[in-house]
Enzyme design. Sequence first.
Site, mmCIF file in Angstrom:
data_model
loop_
_atom_site.group_PDB
_atom_site.id
_atom_site.type_symbol
_atom_site.label_atom_id
_atom_site.label_comp_id
_atom_site.label_asym_id
_atom_site.label_seq_id
_atom_site.Cartn_x
_atom_site.Cartn_y
_atom_site.Cartn_z
ATOM 1 N N CYS A 1 -2.895 -21.631 -8.484
ATOM 2 C CA CYS A 1 -3.000 -22.533 -9.627
ATOM 3 C C CYS A 1 -4.306 -22.253 -10.370
ATOM 4 O O CYS A 1 -5.368 -22.186 -9.756
ATOM 5 C CB CYS A 1 -2.953 -23.985 -9.166
ATOM 6 S SG CYS A 1 -1.436 -24.401 -8.270
ATOM 7 N N TYR B 1 -6.242 -23.964 -12.177
ATOM 8 C CA TYR B 1 -7.312 -24.959 -12.197
ATOM 9 C C TYR B 1 -7.803 -25.350 -10.814
ATOM 10 O O TYR B 1 -8.595 -26.282 -10.673
ATOM 11 C CB TYR B 1 -6.857 -26.220 -12.944
ATOM 12 C CG TYR B 1 -5.499 -26.740 -12.509
ATOM 13 C CD1 TYR B 1 -5.275 -27.191 -11.219
ATOM 14 C CD2 TYR B 1 -4.431 -26.774 -13.407
ATOM 15 C CE1 TYR B 1 -4.041 -27.657 -10.819
ATOM 16 C CE2 TYR B 1 -3.191 -27.241 -13.021
ATOM 17 C CZ TYR B 1 -3.005 -27.689 -11.727
ATOM 18 O OH TYR B 1 -1.773 -28.142 -11.331
ATOM 19 N N GLY C 1 -5.593 -26.602 0.124
ATOM 20 C CA GLY C 1 -4.603 -25.577 0.372
ATOM 21 C C GLY C 1 -3.185 -26.104 0.376
ATOM 22 O O GLY C 1 -2.859 -27.099 -0.233
ATOM 23 N N CYS D 1 -10.591 -44.108 -4.368
ATOM 24 C CA CYS D 1 -12.047 -44.014 -4.239
ATOM 25 C C CYS D 1 -12.757 -43.930 -5.582
ATOM 26 O O CYS D 1 -13.854 -44.478 -5.736
ATOM 27 C CB CYS D 1 -12.410 -42.833 -3.349
ATOM 28 S SG CYS D 1 -11.722 -41.246 -3.876
ATOM 29 N N CYS E 1 -18.401 -44.747 -2.510
ATOM 30 C CA CYS E 1 -17.446 -43.827 -1.889
ATOM 31 C C CYS E 1 -18.004 -43.387 -0.536
ATOM 32 O O CYS E 1 -18.864 -44.046 0.032
ATOM 33 C CB CYS E 1 -17.153 -42.638 -2.804
ATOM 34 S SG CYS E 1 -18.608 -41.701 -3.325
ATOM 35 N N ASP F 1 -13.552 -34.494 -0.452
ATOM 36 C CA ASP F 1 -12.684 -33.384 -0.825
ATOM 37 C C ASP F 1 -13.274 -32.548 -1.950
ATOM 38 O O ASP F 1 -13.029 -31.343 -2.039
ATOM 39 C CB ASP F 1 -11.318 -33.943 -1.247
ATOM 40 C CG ASP F 1 -10.294 -32.847 -1.497
ATOM 41 O OD1 ASP F 1 -10.358 -31.823 -0.800
ATOM 42 O OD2 ASP F 1 -9.431 -33.021 -2.372
#
Length: 433
Positions: free
Chosen positions: A36, A38, A84, A270, A276, A292
Amino acid sequence: MCVSRKEDNMEVENLKNTEPFAVMAKPVGPLCNLECKYCYYLKTGSLNKSEHQSRMSDSMLEMYIRKYIEASPGPIVPFTWHGGEPTLAGLDFYRHAVELQKRYLPEGWSCWNNLQTNGILLDDEWCSFLSKEHFDVGLSIDGTMEMHDRYRKDRSGRGTYGRVVEGVRRLKAHGIQPDLLCTVTYATAEEPAAVYHALRDLDTGWIQFIPIVRRTEDKKVTADSVTGEAYGKFLCEVFDQWIRQDLGRLDIQLFAEMSLVWSGGNASVCWMAPTCGRVLIVEQDGGVYSCDHYVAPEHRIGDIEASSISTLVDLPQQSRFGSAKRDSLPMQCRSCSWLEVCNGGCPKDRFAFAENGEPGLNYLCSGLKMFFAHAEKPIKQIIQLRKRGLTPAAVLAELRAEAQARWKGIGRNDPCPCGSGRKAKQCCWSGRL
């Protein structure tokens, strides 16, 4: 959902801290069968301890499941499998994961599993397993075929839209209504109605829109990133389509979260929360990271071999990471009318400057403010009407009656009845019910 089948389960190690937290596991790290355009995550592959290690080992999987259950306050333990592309770990990996969950769950506890996937590998065997074990599934699809295939190609350069749609249909045939995750790029934002209708017509009941905001190494915003203004206009048009046609039929994550906050609750995502840091990332090598979007050496807080998960989530540096979201808010945010439904947004997007030059403003601020102003009144009306016990159909009927009265005699070039001072055609004209 998996349920404990042992009567003599181990005692839970740590129930002292019951503040909610979650862990997102990456069983194959950034490994993916798509390229992808982006994607922000593929570049993290160099962080793995073993370059040849493409999948979390069975021993690491067992340690992760055992320690996560020990750290959880229960009685439901949420497991999220991400990437992934997590299906590359193989179906047997998840069969083993479910067996381990059942082995380590205390009596009376259960697990909730969520798989985030691109859907390419979801054949009937996969879907049968996911259905049998009551997995929730989030599936990435970027609206229309044209938009999806522009960005989400396989490693041979072919578009994947047809295969993803088939994955949606196969999941539904096995009784699973997947959550649809759609990214919003600069191009996507130009086609809000087409993108929304394509997702709605898949009839899964839930849609999540994720704005793409990326920067190059020299800190310039990439061409595929959505601007604040474009994102705001996109959300306004989608909202108008939804409230006119699909209220009560499907949910949009952002709209549902705004309703939750304006009903007196707390946001569950979040980026809308005041702080967070309560969602950790576990890579396939056992490394644990703050978030992440922050899988980088400076945000590696430990590993599950050496520490308990409850210890890692409450480390001082992780607490500082989470509190920084609130503590670094510019004054423009602190005094903003929409603070309760935004809280500054995701820290990764807070690289713009406030009106007084103060750093830390959300790059999407202008668009979010535009949308919150557009949606506040109808959402709060919906909340009040539902409190009165009205059905979605009755809510929509009342909203339409109120709108017809408000717009009676108003032409395109007349002042907008919302009180903005702009002409109706330049303001709320397209969103009238």
